[in-house]
Design an enzyme around this catalytic site. Structure first.
Site, mmCIF file in Angstrom:
data_model
loop_
_atom_site.group_PDB
_atom_site.id
_atom_site.type_symbol
_atom_site.label_atom_id
_atom_site.label_comp_id
_atom_site.label_asym_id
_atom_site.label_seq_id
_atom_site.Cartn_x
_atom_site.Cartn_y
_atom_site.Cartn_z
ATOM 1 C CG LEU A 171 -1.928 -1.163 1.287
ATOM 2 C CD1 LEU A 171 -2.679 -1.129 2.598
ATOM 3 C CD2 LEU A 171 -2.896 -1.113 0.126
ATOM 4 C CG ASP A 172 4.741 0.732 -0.609
ATOM 5 O OD1 ASP A 172 4.473 0.661 0.589
ATOM 6 O OD2 ASP A 172 5.425 -0.105 -1.209
ATOM 7 C CB THR A 173 -0.910 5.343 -1.656
ATOM 8 O OG1 THR A 173 -1.656 4.227 -2.128
ATOM 9 C CG2 THR A 173 -1.487 6.619 -2.251
ATOM 10 C CB VAL A 174 3.649 8.680 -2.902
ATOM 11 C CG1 VAL A 174 4.467 7.411 -2.997
ATOM 12 C CG2 VAL A 174 3.206 9.138 -4.297
#
Length: 335
Positions: A171-174
């Site tokens: 879930l490495d949304t930035v």
């Protein structure tokens, strides 16, 4: 007052092996945003510059290196909101656009430009329409394969075989939030979505009120707030978490308590998520009261959240690897 920018690499599970790399890209993104502010750029310009850095790093799940759909393609979501005007621009399930945040920024900016015959400019563009708009406005478009990193390809092959997606690990949304030297705020986020997502799926990173919120319309008479959320898009969309946090922090009396209450009552205990066992969400928040006293806050229900922040008066960013110890984690920095 000095400008401030903060960025995050998502709320989820970040392997300890890569913490140093995540911290480095967050620091680089902060510096890019601060450079924009020091050169007279707005908060909107600064969050765009910071997120471009995050999109270009294959470590993150945004832009290059995004998670692949079940068709083994990259489809990205992104959005930007200008607190000064309350203008929002988003794009969803977009292919081939090198930096989706640039497309979201263009959609946001062009809403202030009048169209002939009284036509209304778009707020959100998806799929092929978004790609066509990007091309017609000169944004960089690349072959789809150039957006696939080796890491994303390996993950796709692994989870395609397992047929069981461990979403909490991917879930490495930035995102980024910023307040410029005039006191105006902006927020942005960008995401490649869940691994093995259905083609055409649009997550919170593209949607109004879910991925971001920014409001400094009346900064002299009311507080200003910028929010960028991260986690499982479906959970964030159903709770419209970004807007809920912004409203509660903006109208509350003590930002840390206000954020904690919103995350607890309107996310963890939300009726919309009553059947969800593992609720995955996090938020990065900048708040400034009408005396221009600024607080930076973050909270998450996931195991980790990595972020960095920097003032224009500072020589280097501060970075934080925030860990969950069997409870919702909340902290703040005051300026």
């Amino acid at each position: 007052m000095p400008g401030i920018i903060a960025v995050h690499c998502g709320a989820g599970f970040h392997s300890q092996k890569f913490h140093h790399n995540y911290k480095n890209v967050c620091k680089t993104a902060c510096k890019a945003g601060v450079d924009v502010l020091k050169n007279g750029g707005s908060a909107v310009d600064a969050v765009k510059a910071a997120v471009i850095v995050l999109e270009d790093d294959p470590l993150t799940n945004a832009g290059f290196g995004s998670n692949l759909t079940t068709d083994a393609e990259v489809e990205c979501d992104a959005s930007i909101m200008d607190g000064k005007t309350l203008t929002f621009g988003g794009c969803g399930a977009v292919k081939k656009v090198k930096n989706p945040i640039s497309l979201a920024h263009m959609i946001c900016v062009k809403q202030s430009e009048p169209l002939p015959l009284g036509l209304v400019p778009p707020t959100l563009l998806v799929g092929s329409g978004g790609l066509k708009y990007a091309r017609s406005n000169g944004l960089k478009v690349v072959n789809s394969k150039k957006l696939i990193s080796e890491k994303a390809r390996r993950q796709f092959e692994k989870y395609k075989q397992l047929l069981e997606v461990k979403q909490c690990e991917l879930l490495d949304t930035v995102g980024a939030v910023c307040i410029d030297d005039s006191g105006h705020v902006a927020s942005a986020c960008s995401s490649g979505g869940l691994i093995l997502k259905v083609p055409g799926r649009v997550g919170q990173a593209a949607l109004y009120g879910s991925g971001i919120w920014a409001d400094s319309l009346d900064k002299s008479g009311a507080s200003s707030v910028a929010v960028s959320t991260t986690g499982c898009g479906e959970h964030l969309i159903q709770t419209q978490l970004a807007r809920e946090i912004a409203n509660d922090v903006k109208n509350g009396s003590f930002p840390p308590s206000d954020l904690n209450r919103t995350m607890t009552e309107k996310f963890m205990k939300s009726d919309h998520l009553r059947d969800v066992k593992q609720k995955m969400g996090g938020a990065l928040v900048l708040h400034a009261n009408n005396k221009m006293e600024v607080s930076l806050l973050w909270g998450h229900s996931t195991e980790t959240m990595i972020l960095a922040f920097m003032k224009t008066s500072s020589d280097k960013p501060k970075v934080c690897s925030s860990d969950l110890w069997n409870r919702f984690f909340l902290t703040s920095e005051n300026y």
